[in-house]
Design a protein around this motif. Structure first.
Motif, short mmCIF file in Angstrom:
data_model
loop_
_atom_site.label_atom_id
_atom_site.label_comp_id
_atom_site.label_asym_id
_atom_site.label_seq_id
_atom_site.Cartn_x
_atom_site.Cartn_y
_atom_site.Cartn_z
N LYS A 209 0.82 -1.21 0.00
CA LYS A 209 0.00 0.00 0.00
C LYS A 209 0.86 1.26 0.00
O LYS A 209 0.52 2.25 -0.65
N GLY A 210 1.97 1.19 0.72
CA GLY A 210 2.78 2.40 0.89
C GLY A 210 3.82 2.66 -0.18
O GLY A 210 4.23 3.81 -0.37
N LEU A 211 4.25 1.63 -0.91
CA LEU A 211 5.39 1.80 -1.81
C LEU A 211 5.02 1.86 -3.29
O LEU A 211 5.89 2.09 -4.13
N GLY A 212 3.76 1.62 -3.62
CA GLY A 212 3.36 1.73 -5.02
C GLY A 212 3.35 3.17 -5.49
O GLY A 212 3.36 4.10 -4.67
N PRO A 213 3.36 3.42 -6.79
CA PRO A 213 3.27 2.40 -7.84
C PRO A 213 4.62 1.84 -8.30
O PRO A 213 4.65 0.87 -9.05
N GLU A 214 5.72 2.44 -7.84
CA GLU A 214 7.01 1.99 -8.36
C GLU A 214 7.41 0.61 -7.85
O GLU A 214 7.98 -0.20 -8.60
N ILE A 215 7.13 0.33 -6.57
CA ILE A 215 7.61 -0.90 -5.95
C ILE A 215 6.41 -1.81 -5.66
O ILE A 215 5.49 -1.43 -4.95
N LEU A 216 6.47 -3.03 -6.19
CA LEU A 216 5.44 -4.03 -5.96
C LEU A 216 5.92 -4.99 -4.88
O LEU A 216 7.06 -5.45 -4.92
N VAL A 217 5.05 -5.26 -3.91
CA VAL A 217 5.43 -6.09 -2.76
C VAL A 217 4.42 -7.24 -2.64
O VAL A 217 3.22 -7.02 -2.50
N ASN A 218 4.93 -8.45 -2.70
CA ASN A 218 4.10 -9.64 -2.59
C ASN A 218 4.79 -10.67 -1.71
O ASN A 218 5.91 -10.44 -1.24
N ALA A 219 4.12 -11.80 -1.46
CA ALA A 219 4.70 -12.82 -0.59
C ALA A 219 4.29 -14.20 -1.05
O ALA A 219 3.27 -14.38 -1.71
N ILE A 220 5.10 -15.19 -0.69
CA ILE A 220 4.70 -16.58 -0.80
C ILE A 220 4.53 -17.11 0.62
O ILE A 220 5.20 -16.68 1.55
N ALA A 221 3.60 -18.06 0.74
CA ALA A 221 3.36 -18.71 2.03
C ALA A 221 3.48 -20.21 1.82
O ALA A 221 2.49 -20.89 1.55
#
Length: 247
Positions: free
Chosen positions: A174-186
């Motif tokens: 939410k805070g780093l877009g649009p330049e940085i995409l943040v995702n995760a694997i579980a």
């Protein structure tokens, strides 16, 4: 994001899933920085495997729970390679304690698990954000766990830390877009040297209770990480790789 010619930092990249991720991304043409804290020889071995494939890699030691070491690591990568396009925040730690064994978890255990598994990912994002913003693009992938979705896993603090890492992923997205995409694997349980060294029977039990009657492979998890670096349209997503055990 096109992977070829880009630079990725994989924390905890010397062994297990981290090594598989490092090798997979190197095969796509990325320059791989293999971070380790204690596994120096394993990190050297991983680098040598990448170089044998014709890829570019180097190892760097840093404790991800320590701000100065994280900042120095990121600065060193920029100085050496000129850029940092992606981070896989894979470093983690735990203790093995039954959930009901409240007294069995020390304050030191709790702090160390939270510092590595949660604070470490935050420090990495904090250190890399200025460079990624300046480049105009960046990717961060955090390794969480199904233990963060439901109370399970090696210990209560581990489960809590992985739940926090999931929320951290969403907050950073939410805070780093649009330049940085943040995702995760579980991931679910993984068949690693570390798992087999603790209790190999847990692997058989996992397979028996899995709807797919198998255990998630390191290769499949690494492919999911790769996809989350390549994507241009996902952020704040948690990819569960657990052979259906959280159904």
């Amino acid at each position: 994001m096109e992977l070829k010619g880009r630079v990725v930092l994989v924390t905890g990249g010397a062994t297990g899933l981290g090594r598989e991720i490092s090798l997979d991304l190197a095969k796509q043409g990325m320059s791989v920085v293999v971070n380790y804290s204690r596994s120096e020889q394993d990190a050297k071995d991983t680098v040598e495997q990448i170089q044998a494939l014709g890829g570019e890699a180097f190892a760097i030691r840093a404790d991800v729970s320590t701000r100065l070491e994280v900042n120095n690591m990121v600065d060193s990568i920029i100085e050496k390679l000129g850029r940092l396009d992606a981070i896989v925040a894979n470093a983690g730690t735990t203790v093995f304690r039954a959930f009901e064994d409240i007294d069995g978890v020390s304050e030191e255990d709790w702090d160390r698990i939270m510092n590595v598994n949660v604070k470490g990912a935050w420090l990495l994002a904090k250190a890399a954000t200025p460079y990624m913003k300046k480049q105009g693009a960046g990717r961060i992938v955090i390794t969480t766990s199904v233990a963060g979705i439901r109370p399970t896993g090696s210990s209560l603090p581990y489960s809590v830390s992985k739940a926090a890492a999931i929320h951290l992923t969403k907050g950073l997205a939410k805070g780093l877009g649009p330049e940085i995409l943040v995702n995760a694997i579980a991931p679910g349980l993984l068949d690693t040297r570390w798992t087999r060294g603790h209790d190999p029977k847990t692997i058989d039990a996992f397979i028996k209770n899995s709807p797919l009657q198998n255990i998630p492979s390191l290769e499949d998890n690494a492919k999911q990480v790769r996809g989350l670096i390549e994507t241009d349209s996902m952020t704040g997503s948690i990819i569960v790789v657990d052979s259906g055990t959280t159904l």
